[in-house]
Design a protein around this motif. Structure first.
Motif, PDB file in Angstrom:
ATOM      1  N   GLY A   1      70.153  98.333  10.548  1.00 14.73           N
ATOM      2  CA  GLY A   1      69.210  98.010   9.501  1.00 14.73           C
ATOM      3  C   GLY A   1      69.150  99.078   8.437  1.00 14.73           C
ATOM      4  N   ASP A   2      68.654  98.725   7.313  1.00  9.55           N
ATOM      5  CA  ASP A   2      68.520  99.624   6.171  1.00  9.55           C
ATOM      6  C   ASP A   2      67.112 100.211   6.178  1.00  9.55           C
ATOM      7  OD1 ASP A   2      67.855 100.568   3.540  1.00  9.55           O
ATOM      8  OD2 ASP A   2      69.470  99.345   2.703  1.00  9.55           O
ATOM      9  N   VAL A   3      67.016 101.506   6.479  1.00  9.54           N
ATOM     10  CA  VAL A   3      65.725 102.174   6.617  1.00  9.54           C
ATOM     11  C   VAL A   3      64.926 102.127   5.312  1.00  9.54           C
ATOM     12  CG1 VAL A   3      64.600 104.390   7.087  1.00  9.54           C
ATOM     13  CG2 VAL A   3      66.485 103.625   8.532  1.00  9.54           C
ATOM     14  N   ALA A   4      65.582 102.352   4.178  1.00  8.18           N
ATOM     15  CA  ALA A   4      64.880 102.339   2.883  1.00  8.18           C
ATOM     16  C   ALA A   4      64.317 100.948   2.586  1.00  8.18           C
ATOM     17  CB  ALA A   4      65.810 102.791   1.769  1.00  8.18           C
ATOM     18  N   ALA A   5      65.104  99.910   2.819  1.00  7.38           N
ATOM     19  CA  ALA A   5      64.613  98.547   2.623  1.00  7.38           C
ATOM     20  C   ALA A   5      63.496  98.240   3.614  1.00  7.38           C
ATOM     21  CB  ALA A   5      65.757  97.545   2.769  1.00  7.38           C
ATOM     22  N   GLY A   6      63.631  98.758   4.822  1.00  4.80           N
ATOM     23  CA  GLY A   6      62.606  98.557   5.848  1.00  4.80           C
ATOM     24  C   GLY A   6      61.280  99.185   5.473  1.00  4.80           C
ATOM     25  N   ALA A   7      61.324 100.313   4.764  1.00  2.00           N
ATOM     26  CA  ALA A   7      60.091 100.965   4.316  1.00  2.00           C
ATOM     27  C   ALA A   7      59.323 100.031   3.385  1.00  2.00           C
ATOM     28  CB  ALA A   7      60.410 102.280   3.613  1.00  2.00           C
ATOM     29  N   SER A   8      60.030  99.327   2.547  1.00  2.00           N
ATOM     30  CA  SER A   8      59.423  98.372   1.616  1.00  2.00           C
ATOM     31  C   SER A   8      58.804  97.196   2.370  1.00  2.00           C
ATOM     32  CB  SER A   8      60.508  97.869   0.679  1.00  2.00           C
ATOM     33  OG  SER A   8      60.054  97.760  -0.609  1.00  2.00           O
ATOM     34  N   VAL A   9      59.530  96.673   3.339  1.00  2.00           N
ATOM     35  CA  VAL A   9      59.035  95.560   4.153  1.00  2.00           C
ATOM     36  C   VAL A   9      57.790  96.007   4.921  1.00  2.00           C
ATOM     37  CG1 VAL A   9      59.567  93.988   6.068  1.00  2.00           C
ATOM     38  CG2 VAL A   9      61.318  94.505   4.365  1.00  2.00           C
ATOM     39  N   PHE A  10      57.837  97.208   5.489  1.00  2.00           N
ATOM     40  CA  PHE A  10      56.711  97.752   6.246  1.00  2.00           C
ATOM     41  C   PHE A  10      55.480  97.867   5.353  1.00  2.00           C
ATOM     42  CE2 PHE A  10      54.034 101.025   8.073  1.00  2.00           C
ATOM     43  CZ  PHE A  10      54.058 100.739   9.428  1.00  2.00           C
ATOM     44  N   SER A  11      55.665  98.423   4.182  1.00  2.00           N
ATOM     45  CA  SER A  11      54.564  98.614   3.248  1.00  2.00           C
ATOM     46  C   SER A  11      53.894  97.291   2.895  1.00  2.00           C
ATOM     47  CB  SER A  11      55.080  99.306   1.994  1.00  2.00           C
ATOM     48  OG  SER A  11      54.045  99.487   1.068  1.00  2.00           O
TER      49      SER A  11
END
Length: 89
Positions: free
Chosen positions: A1-11
């Motif tokens: 998975g893409d951690v940076a994209a995941g940060a956006s999804v998490f937010s």
């Protein structure tokens, strides 16, 4: 998975209950590495898959996000959660 994209999804989808790795609904079930290992089946074998399963299907007070998030978004947010848990949030 893409951690940076995941940060956006998490937010956008997770932070309301899990800001900073906490859990505002069930305070003792945080997103710390030790709690994830304790409460998620298979976490020690494949941490990202275990978190992705939880996000997809939900459990107890946590709703499942299957159908609300794409499989790619779930993979990304799982990678982000594991990455943050490794860093101690």
């Amino acid at each position: 998975g893409d951690v940076a994209a995941g940060a956006s999804v998490f937010s956008a989808n997770c932070a309301a209950c899990h800001m900073g790795g906490r859990n505002v609904i069930v305070a003792n079930k945080t997103l710390s590495k030790s709690d994830l290992a304790k409460y998620l089946k298979g976490f020690d074998d494949d941490a990202v898959a275990a978190v992705a399963y939880q996000v997809t299907n939900g459990k107890n007070a946590m709703p499942g996000f299957n159908g609300r998030l794409s499989p790619l978004q779930i993979e990304d947010v799982a990678a982000y959660v594991v990455d943050q848990a490794e860093k101690g949030w």
